[in-house]
Design a protein around this motif. Structure first.
Motif, mmCIF file in Angstrom:
data_model
loop_
_atom_site.group_PDB
_atom_site.id
_atom_site.type_symbol
_atom_site.label_atom_id
_atom_site.label_comp_id
_atom_site.label_asym_id
_atom_site.label_seq_id
_atom_site.Cartn_x
_atom_site.Cartn_y
_atom_site.Cartn_z
ATOM 1 N N VAL A 160 34.808 30.484 39.041
ATOM 2 C CA VAL A 160 35.770 29.431 38.704
ATOM 3 C C VAL A 160 36.753 29.929 37.650
ATOM 4 O O VAL A 160 37.971 29.727 37.756
ATOM 5 C CB VAL A 160 35.037 28.170 38.209
ATOM 6 N N TYR A 161 36.234 30.604 36.635
ATOM 7 C CA TYR A 161 37.105 31.131 35.583
ATOM 8 C C TYR A 161 38.050 32.185 36.155
ATOM 9 O O TYR A 161 39.242 32.214 35.808
ATOM 10 C CB TYR A 161 36.261 31.732 34.456
ATOM 11 N N ALA A 162 37.539 33.052 37.013
ATOM 12 C CA ALA A 162 38.385 34.088 37.606
ATOM 13 C C ALA A 162 39.505 33.468 38.430
ATOM 14 O O ALA A 162 40.633 33.979 38.453
ATOM 15 C CB ALA A 162 37.542 35.025 38.467
ATOM 16 N N TRP A 163 39.208 32.362 39.096
ATOM 17 C CA TRP A 163 40.240 31.684 39.881
ATOM 18 C C TRP A 163 41.400 31.244 38.994
ATOM 19 O O TRP A 163 42.565 31.342 39.365
ATOM 20 C CB TRP A 163 39.639 30.481 40.607
ATOM 21 N N HIS A 164 41.087 30.780 37.793
ATOM 22 C CA HIS A 164 42.119 30.314 36.868
ATOM 23 C C HIS A 164 42.843 31.469 36.176
ATOM 24 O O HIS A 164 43.751 31.232 35.378
ATOM 25 C CB HIS A 164 41.507 29.379 35.823
ATOM 26 N N GLY A 165 42.455 32.697 36.496
ATOM 27 C CA GLY A 165 43.132 33.846 35.906
ATOM 28 C C GLY A 165 44.505 34.107 36.490
ATOM 29 O O GLY A 165 45.320 34.799 35.881
ATOM 30 N N CYS A 180 34.131 39.722 46.626
ATOM 31 C CA CYS A 180 32.925 39.552 45.812
ATOM 32 C C CYS A 180 32.020 38.465 46.386
ATOM 33 O O CYS A 180 30.789 38.618 46.413
ATOM 34 C CB CYS A 180 33.310 39.212 44.374
ATOM 35 N N LEU A 181 32.610 37.381 46.847
ATOM 36 C CA LEU A 181 31.816 36.310 47.452
ATOM 37 C C LEU A 181 31.105 36.811 48.710
ATOM 38 O O LEU A 181 29.950 36.453 48.973
ATOM 39 C CB LEU A 181 32.719 35.123 47.789
ATOM 40 N N GLU A 224 24.400 40.299 50.317
ATOM 41 C CA GLU A 224 23.399 41.103 49.608
ATOM 42 C C GLU A 224 22.588 40.326 48.582
ATOM 43 O O GLU A 224 21.630 40.859 48.023
ATOM 44 C CB GLU A 224 24.096 42.285 48.917
ATOM 45 N N GLY A 225 22.989 39.091 48.288
ATOM 46 C CA GLY A 225 22.255 38.306 47.303
ATOM 47 C C GLY A 225 22.963 38.264 45.962
ATOM 48 O O GLY A 225 23.864 39.060 45.670
ATOM 49 N N GLY A 226 22.532 37.322 45.128
ATOM 50 C CA GLY A 226 23.204 37.093 43.856
ATOM 51 C C GLY A 226 23.101 38.234 42.868
ATOM 52 O O GLY A 226 23.913 38.333 41.939
ATOM 53 N N GLY A 227 22.133 39.124 43.051
ATOM 54 C CA GLY A 227 21.965 40.225 42.110
ATOM 55 C C GLY A 227 23.138 41.179 42.061
ATOM 56 O O GLY A 227 23.312 41.903 41.067
ATOM 57 N N VAL A 228 23.977 41.183 43.100
ATOM 58 C CA VAL A 228 25.092 42.135 43.134
ATOM 59 C C VAL A 228 26.128 41.826 42.059
ATOM 60 O O VAL A 228 26.917 42.705 41.687
ATOM 61 C CB VAL A 228 25.773 42.144 44.518
ATOM 62 N N VAL A 229 26.135 40.599 41.548
ATOM 63 C CA VAL A 229 27.121 40.238 40.524
ATOM 64 C C VAL A 229 26.937 41.082 39.272
ATOM 65 O O VAL A 229 27.893 41.359 38.543
ATOM 66 C CB VAL A 229 27.018 38.736 40.195
ATOM 67 N N ASP A 255 34.996 46.049 42.157
ATOM 68 C CA ASP A 255 35.356 44.647 42.368
ATOM 69 C C ASP A 255 34.601 43.726 41.417
ATOM 70 O O ASP A 255 35.189 42.819 40.807
ATOM 71 C CB ASP A 255 35.071 44.237 43.817
ATOM 72 N N MET A 256 33.306 43.930 41.291
ATOM 73 C CA MET A 256 32.512 43.079 40.408
ATOM 74 C C MET A 256 32.930 43.262 38.952
ATOM 75 O O MET A 256 32.984 42.295 38.181
ATOM 76 C CB MET A 256 31.020 43.386 40.578
ATOM 77 N N LYS A 257 33.253 44.482 38.589
ATOM 78 C CA LYS A 257 33.701 44.734 37.223
ATOM 79 C C LYS A 257 35.038 44.041 36.954
ATOM 80 O O LYS A 257 35.230 43.419 35.905
ATOM 81 C CB LYS A 257 33.832 46.237 36.985
ATOM 82 N N SER A 258 35.952 44.120 37.918
ATOM 83 C CA SER A 258 37.258 43.470 37.763
ATOM 84 C C SER A 258 37.111 41.956 37.693
ATOM 85 O O SER A 258 37.801 41.287 36.914
ATOM 86 C CB SER A 258 38.177 43.851 38.923
ATOM 87 N N LEU A 259 36.210 41.408 38.508
ATOM 88 C CA LEU A 259 35.974 39.967 38.497
ATOM 89 C C LEU A 259 35.442 39.524 37.138
ATOM 90 O O LEU A 259 35.905 38.524 36.568
ATOM 91 C CB LEU A 259 34.982 39.593 39.595
ATOM 92 N N PHE A 260 34.488 40.262 36.606
ATOM 93 C CA PHE A 260 33.909 39.929 35.303
ATOM 94 C C PHE A 260 34.967 40.001 34.205
ATOM 95 O O PHE A 260 35.053 39.109 33.347
ATOM 96 C CB PHE A 260 32.757 40.885 34.994
ATOM 97 N N GLN A 261 35.788 41.042 34.221
ATOM 98 C CA GLN A 261 36.808 41.201 33.187
ATOM 99 C C GLN A 261 37.853 40.096 33.260
ATOM 100 O O GLN A 261 38.316 39.594 32.226
ATOM 101 C CB GLN A 261 37.465 42.574 33.322
ATOM 102 N N LEU A 262 38.224 39.697 34.477
ATOM 103 C CA LEU A 262 39.198 38.622 34.634
ATOM 104 C C LEU A 262 38.633 37.301 34.124
ATOM 105 O O LEU A 262 39.313 36.560 33.401
ATOM 106 C CB LEU A 262 39.593 38.498 36.105
ATOM 107 N N ALA A 263 37.392 37.003 34.485
ATOM 108 C CA ALA A 263 36.755 35.771 34.014
ATOM 109 C C ALA A 263 36.631 35.769 32.493
ATOM 110 O O ALA A 263 36.802 34.727 31.843
ATOM 111 C CB ALA A 263 35.384 35.612 34.661
ATOM 112 N N LEU A 264 36.370 36.932 31.917
ATOM 113 C CA LEU A 264 36.239 37.029 30.462
ATOM 114 C C LEU A 264 37.572 36.748 29.772
ATOM 115 O O LEU A 264 37.618 36.073 28.731
ATOM 116 C CB LEU A 264 35.729 38.419 30.086
ATOM 117 N N LYS A 265 38.661 37.233 30.340
ATOM 118 C CA LYS A 265 39.986 36.961 29.769
ATOM 119 C C LYS A 265 40.280 35.462 29.768
ATOM 120 O O LYS A 265 40.816 34.921 28.796
ATOM 121 C CB LYS A 265 41.061 37.704 30.565
#
Length: 253
Positions: free
Chosen positions: A74-79, A91-92, A98-103, A110-120
């Motif tokens: 949700v946070y990444a969407w608002h980025g 990522c979805l 593969e399951g939720g553990g891939v996050v 991709d997962m790293k970029s998603l995390f960084q965007l959500a963090l911003k």
């Protein structure tokens, strides 16, 4: 190249993922209404935003991810990052395949970029909570203008409704030309027509309550009295309090 066209809403993105699994074909590009098709496009699929389909996808995420991890999407969407929706779609897809553990796989770009965007976006939300400055208008409504880098205001509304539950207020995002008005009971998204010049970084003097200028002066004096000139560090100040917020801060006038 397969291209999906959708309405650029979050439910629309979830509906696009539903369609991709139904078709057993995933897009290489996502475009919005009226956007030109990329070069080498072979097929365009128009996604119909469907609340039922979006709900099924979201419930699937609830079974695979914790609430905190879901909020990252949700946070990444608002980025509002260019191609951010395609990043989220990839990522979805991994989460469902593969399951939720891939996050937690920060070795995946991709997962790293998603995390960084959500963090911003999360940091932007915290700055809104810290740096919003209300001005009391003549009708008793408290007004604040903001220009956040990311669309973090919708994520901070609950904080303000809880913190200022007994007041009527309007927080307006000038960059996106929309805001939230709280009438003492509920907050709703509004768009204003600036036909009287009211929408600015700060309210003009003629729109202020009679005692607002006095309170602003008291706040400035308090701010200056607390400051220790020998310990002023402008570089650190800009790092902790981005300069784009200064125009909205009474104490920085």
């Amino acid at each position: 190249m397969l291209v999906f066209r959708y309405d650029k809403s979050f439910d629309g993105l979830l509906s696009a993922l539903f369609d991709a699994y139904s078709m057993r074909a995933f897009p290489e590009a996502l475009i919005g209404p009226g956007e030109p098709e990329p070069l080498f496009t072979e097929r365009v699929h128009d996604v119909a935003t469907d609340e039922a389909h979006a709900g099924r996808v979201w419930r699937g995420l609830e079974r695979r991810l914790t609430a905190r991890t879901r909020s990252m999407f949700v946070y990444a969407w608002h980025g509002e990052q260019p191609q951010g929706d395609l990043l989220m779609l990839r990522c979805l897809r991994r989460v469902f395949d593969e399951g939720g553990g891939v996050v937690a796989d920060q070795a995946d770009p991709d997962m790293k970029s998603l995390f960084q965007l959500a963090l911003k976006v999360s940091h932007e939300r915290e700055r809104l909570k810290q740096f919003v400055r209300f001005q009391k208008a003549a009708d008793g409504t408290y007004f604040a203008a903001v220009t956040p880098e990311h669309d973090a205001l919708p994520l901070a509304v609950d904080y303000f409704t809880d913190r200022f539950a007994d007041q009527r207020w309007l927080i307006y995002d000038r960059r996106r030309d929309c805001g939230y008005y709280y009438d003492g009971h509920t907050a709703r998204c509004v768009t204003l027509e600036d036909d009287r010049g009211m929408i600015a970084d700060k309210l003009a003097d003629e729109w202020l309550a009679e005692d607002e200028r006095q309170f602003q002066l008291l706040w400035k004096n308090y701010f200056r009295a607390l400051a220790i000139p020998q310990r002023i560090n402008e570089r650190q100040q800009r790092r902790m309090m981005p300069r784009r917020y200064w125009k909205h801060l009474t104490e920085m006038e």
